[in-house]
Design a protein around this motif. Structure first.
Motif, PDB file in Angstrom:
ATOM      1  N   LEU A   1      -6.358  16.790   5.656  1.00 40.45           N
ATOM      2  CA  LEU A   1      -4.949  16.594   5.984  1.00 40.45           C
ATOM      3  C   LEU A   1      -4.655  15.136   6.335  1.00 40.45           C
ATOM      4  CD1 LEU A   1      -4.311  19.842   8.038  1.00 40.45           C
ATOM      5  CD2 LEU A   1      -3.076  19.162   5.970  1.00 40.45           C
ATOM      6  N   THR A   2      -5.571  14.493   7.025  1.00 43.32           N
ATOM      7  CA  THR A   2      -5.360  13.119   7.469  1.00 43.32           C
ATOM      8  C   THR A   2      -5.238  12.147   6.299  1.00 43.32           C
ATOM      9  OG1 THR A   2      -6.487  13.529   9.572  1.00 43.32           O
ATOM     10  CG2 THR A   2      -6.349  11.239   8.844  1.00 43.32           C
ATOM     11  N   VAL A   3      -6.058  12.309   5.294  1.00 41.76           N
ATOM     12  CA  VAL A   3      -6.036  11.357   4.178  1.00 41.76           C
ATOM     13  C   VAL A   3      -4.805  11.509   3.299  1.00 41.76           C
ATOM     14  CG1 VAL A   3      -8.552  11.172   4.124  1.00 41.76           C
ATOM     15  CG2 VAL A   3      -7.411  12.834   2.630  1.00 41.76           C
ATOM     16  N   SER A   4      -4.008  12.540   3.533  1.00 37.90           N
ATOM     17  CA  SER A   4      -2.802  12.750   2.727  1.00 37.90           C
ATOM     18  C   SER A   4      -1.593  12.002   3.295  1.00 37.90           C
ATOM     19  CB  SER A   4      -2.477  14.250   2.640  1.00 37.90           C
ATOM     20  OG  SER A   4      -2.089  14.762   3.907  1.00 37.90           O
ATOM     21  N   LYS A   5      -1.805  11.271   4.405  1.00 40.74           N
ATOM     22  CA  LYS A   5      -0.721  10.511   5.023  1.00 40.74           C
ATOM     23  C   LYS A   5      -1.181   9.081   5.288  1.00 40.74           C
ATOM     24  CE  LYS A   5       0.919  14.566   7.616  1.00 40.74           C
ATOM     25  NZ  LYS A   5       1.191  15.085   8.989  1.00 40.74           N
TER      26      LYS A   5
ATOM     27  N   CYS B   1       0.834  -1.205   0.000  1.00 40.41           N
ATOM     28  CA  CYS B   1       0.000   0.000   0.000  1.00 40.41           C
ATOM     29  C   CYS B   1       0.870   1.257   0.000  1.00 40.41           C
ATOM     30  CB  CYS B   1      -0.908   0.018   1.231  1.00 40.41           C
ATOM     31  SG  CYS B   1      -2.074  -1.341   1.327  1.00 40.41           S
ATOM     32  N   ILE B   2       1.997   1.187   0.716  1.00 40.81           N
ATOM     33  CA  ILE B   2       2.847   2.352   0.895  1.00 40.81           C
ATOM     34  C   ILE B   2       3.855   2.487  -0.230  1.00 40.81           C
ATOM     35  CG2 ILE B   2       4.551   3.391   2.455  1.00 40.81           C
ATOM     36  CD1 ILE B   2       3.127   1.987   4.751  1.00 40.81           C
TER      37      ILE B   2
ATOM     38  N   TYR C   1     -10.050  20.285  -1.146  1.00 39.40           N
ATOM     39  CA  TYR C   1      -9.312  19.318  -1.963  1.00 39.40           C
ATOM     40  C   TYR C   1      -8.324  18.559  -1.079  1.00 39.40           C
ATOM     41  CZ  TYR C   1      -5.773  17.381  -5.031  1.00 39.40           C
ATOM     42  OH  TYR C   1      -4.893  16.519  -5.627  1.00 39.40           O
ATOM     43  N   ALA C   2      -8.161  17.269  -1.336  1.00 41.96           N
ATOM     44  CA  ALA C   2      -7.223  16.454  -0.571  1.00 41.96           C
ATOM     45  C   ALA C   2      -6.431  15.562  -1.509  1.00 41.96           C
ATOM     46  CB  ALA C   2      -7.971  15.605   0.450  1.00 41.96           C
ATOM     47  N   ASN C   3      -5.152  15.422  -1.226  1.00 36.38           N
ATOM     48  CA  ASN C   3      -4.297  14.481  -1.944  1.00 36.38           C
ATOM     49  C   ASN C   3      -4.402  13.140  -1.238  1.00 36.38           C
ATOM     50  OD1 ASN C   3      -2.324  13.307  -3.572  1.00 36.38           O
ATOM     51  ND2 ASN C   3      -0.654  14.021  -2.260  1.00 36.38           N
ATOM     52  N   VAL C   4      -5.311  12.289  -1.666  1.00 34.41           N
ATOM     53  CA  VAL C   4      -5.689  11.099  -0.908  1.00 34.41           C
ATOM     54  C   VAL C   4      -4.707   9.948  -1.144  1.00 34.41           C
ATOM     55  CG1 VAL C   4      -7.501   9.398  -0.488  1.00 34.41           C
ATOM     56  CG2 VAL C   4      -8.108  11.754  -1.053  1.00 34.41           C
ATOM     57  N   VAL C   5      -4.139   9.446  -0.025  1.00 34.75           N
ATOM     58  CA  VAL C   5      -3.332   8.227  -0.084  1.00 34.75           C
ATOM     59  C   VAL C   5      -3.868   7.144   0.853  1.00 34.75           C
ATOM     60  CG1 VAL C   5      -1.227   9.463  -0.757  1.00 34.75           C
ATOM     61  CG2 VAL C   5      -1.661   9.009   1.672  1.00 34.75           C
ATOM     62  N   ASP C   6      -4.591   7.560   1.905  1.00 36.46           N
ATOM     63  CA  ASP C   6      -5.083   6.581   2.894  1.00 36.46           C
ATOM     64  C   ASP C   6      -6.256   7.198   3.641  1.00 36.46           C
ATOM     65  OD1 ASP C   6      -5.521   4.719   4.884  1.00 36.46           O
ATOM     66  OD2 ASP C   6      -3.528   4.859   5.777  1.00 36.46           O
ATOM     67  N   THR C   7      -7.439   6.623   3.480  1.00 34.26           N
ATOM     68  CA  THR C   7      -8.636   7.179   4.123  1.00 34.26           C
ATOM     69  C   THR C   7      -8.953   6.538   5.469  1.00 34.26           C
ATOM     70  OG1 THR C   7     -10.102   5.609   2.977  1.00 34.26           O
ATOM     71  CG2 THR C   7      -9.658   7.706   1.869  1.00 34.26           C
ATOM     72  N   THR C   8      -8.022   5.738   6.011  1.00 32.19           N
ATOM     73  CA  THR C   8      -8.296   4.947   7.216  1.00 32.19           C
ATOM     74  C   THR C   8      -8.903   5.772   8.343  1.00 32.19           C
ATOM     75  OG1 THR C   8      -6.524   3.393   6.685  1.00 32.19           O
ATOM     76  CG2 THR C   8      -7.273   3.446   8.966  1.00 32.19           C
ATOM     77  N   ALA C   9      -8.326   6.929   8.649  1.00 34.65           N
ATOM     78  CA  ALA C   9      -8.764   7.706   9.818  1.00 34.65           C
ATOM     79  C   ALA C   9      -9.496   8.984   9.435  1.00 34.65           C
ATOM     80  CB  ALA C   9      -7.568   8.033  10.704  1.00 34.65           C
ATOM     81  N   ALA C  10      -9.986   9.065   8.211  1.00 32.62           N
ATOM     82  CA  ALA C  10     -10.606  10.299   7.731  1.00 32.62           C
ATOM     83  C   ALA C  10     -11.807  10.724   8.580  1.00 32.62           C
ATOM     84  CB  ALA C  10     -11.036  10.134   6.273  1.00 32.62           C
ATOM     85  N   GLY C  11     -12.733   9.789   8.790  1.00 37.98           N
ATOM     86  CA  GLY C  11     -13.933  10.107   9.571  1.00 37.98           C
ATOM     87  C   GLY C  11     -13.621  10.403  11.024  1.00 37.98           C
TER      88      GLY C  11
END
Length: 339
Positions: free
Chosen positions: A311-315, A27-28, A257-267
Motif C-alpha cells: 500500500l505504501t509504494v502506491s503513494k 517525480c509526481i 501485487y503493488a502499483n508502484v509509484v514511490d518506494t521511499t518508505a516501503a521497507g
C-alpha cells in the motif's frame, strides 16, 4: 476518530532521524516543465517512518532523537504529533540543523537519495539526553544503521540498547544502509555486523547485504547472526518474496501485487507493520521467544507487513503513504474479490 489501544500493547520506540524528504515535482507530475521545477516537502526519515507506521495502524509508538530548532524541525514534530507518535523524547539540537534528503525516482518508482546531513541535528544525541524513565519497562526498540554511523550517535545508541536490554526489551535493527551517513563507509560492514549480533530481530534488503558483505556471503552472514543468538532475520528483495530465518525454521513469503509509484518508505512500512503485529501479541522478551518459535505467528505478521509495504509504494511520500487499518482491510477485500 479515536483509536483504542489495548492495555497490553507494547510501545514501539524508534531511535534515530526524522528528516525532510524533498521530492522533485518532476517525480509526481511527468508533465512538469523545467521552467516550473520545484520540490515538494514531505516528513520522513526511516526511524520516524517506523514510528508513524505503527501509530497509524493503531499501535503505541515514540521517537527518540533530535531535530533542529528550525522550521523543518518544528514541522517534523508537528507531523509526528498529528499521527499520534509520542515526541516526549524528541529534542531540539542547538548545534545542528534538521537534515534534508533530495529524493529522485525513476520510472519504476525506485528512489535514490542525496543527503544534506553534515553535522545534522539527529547526530547530536548524547547519553545525557536519555531520560531514565525510558528504561523502566520493556519496549520494542527499533533503529537503523544510521544510528551507528558516527561516534557520538553510535555510543548513545549502543548505551541505550544495553539499558533497554536490562528491562527485557526486544530490539530490532533495520540495516537500511546509507553510505552517505558514514564518515568512514569502509568501517560500516564490521560495525553493523557486530551490533547486529546483539539484537533480537534484523531486517535487511538483499541489495544492501550484497553491498556490505558480497552476494556470495549473504547466507553465511545470516547464519552467523542466527548462531550468535539473533532470533529472526527478515530479508526483502524488491517485489520478490520475503526470506525469513529463525532459530527454528526458515522460508519465503510472497509479496502482494503493488502499483508502484514511490518506494521511499516501503521497507519502513514493512518493518513497522511487522512490529505492530508483534506489539499486539507480547509483553516482554520471554513472550517474544515463545511467539517467534511459532511458524504461523511469524507468517501472519509477515503477511500483514507485506500488505503494509504494498500500500505504501502506491503513494508518494512517507508519512502520508503509510497505511491505516481500514486501508489494509480494503486491500484484503480486493484480494479476496480477485481470488
Amino acid at each position: 476518530m479515536f483509536t483504542i489501544i489495548g492495555i497490553f500493547t507494547m510501545e514501539v520506540l524508534a531511535i534515530g532521524e526524522a528528516l525532510i524528504d524533498l521530492l522533485s515535482n518532476e517525480c509526481i507530475n511527468e508533465n512538469t516543465s523545467n521552467q516550473s521545477f520545484s520540490f515538494n516537502q514531505f516528513a520522513g526519515g526511516a526511524p520516524a517512518n517506523v514510528a508513524v507506521a505503527v501509530a497509524k495502524l493503531g499501535g503505541k509508538s515514540a521517537l527518540l532523537g533530535k531535530v533542529g530548532d528550525d522550521k523543518f524541525g518544528h514541522f517534523l514534530i508537528n507531523a509526528l504529533k498529528s499521527h499520534n507518535v509520542n515526541t516526549d523524547h524528541l529534542g531540539l539540537s542547538l548545534r545542528g540543523k534538521t537534515a534534508i534528503a533530495f529524493v529522485s525516482l525513476d520510472k519504476s518508482g525506485e528512489r535514490t537519495f542525496e543527503f544534506y546531513d553534515k553535522s545534522a541535528a539527529h547526530y547530536d544525541l548524547h547519553i545525557t539526553d536519555l531520560d531514565p524513565t525510558l528504561f523502566t519497562q520493556p519496549k520494542i526498540v527499533s533503529f537503523c544503521s544510521g544510528s551507528l554511523a558516527k561516534p557520538l550517535i553510535y555510543d548513545t545508541t549502543v548505551y541505550a540498547l544495553q539499558q533497554f536490554n536490562k528491562v527485557d526489551s526486544i530490539s530490532c535493527m533495520d540495516i537500511n544502509f546509507r553510505p552517505a551517513f558514514w564518515d568512514a563507509p569502509h568501517t560500516a560492514a564490521s560495525v553493523i555486523f557486530e551490533v547486529a549480533k546483539t539484537v533480537n530481530i534484523i531486517k535487511a534488503s538483499k541489495e544492501e547485504l550484497a553491498m556490505l558483505y558480497g552476494i556470495e556471503h549473504i547466507e553465511s552472514t545470516i547464519k552467523a547472526w542466527i548462531d550468535s543468538g539473533v532470533t529472526l532475520v527478515l530479508m526483502s528483495d524488491g517485489a520478490k518474496p520475503i526470506s525469513f530465518t529463525s532459530q527454528s525454521f526458515s522460508g519465503t513469503y510472497p509479496c502482494p501485487y503493488a502499483n508502484v509509484v514511490d518506494t521511499t518508505a516501503a521497507g519502513d512500512s514493512f518493518i513497522g507493520g511487522f512490529l505492530y503485529q508483534l506489539a499486539k501479541n507480547i509483553c516482554n522478551r520471554s513472550e517474544f521467544s515463545t511467539w517467534t518459535n511459532n511458524f504461523e505467528n511469524v507468517l501472519k505478521a509477515i503477511d500483514f507487513a507485506t500488505k503494509c509495504g504494498a500500500l505504501t509504494v502506491s503513494k508518494f511520500g512517507a508519512f502520508d503513504a503509510l497505511p491505516t487499518q481500514s486501508e489494509i482491510a480494503n486491500l484484503k477485500l480486493k484480494s479476496a474479490a480477485v481470488a
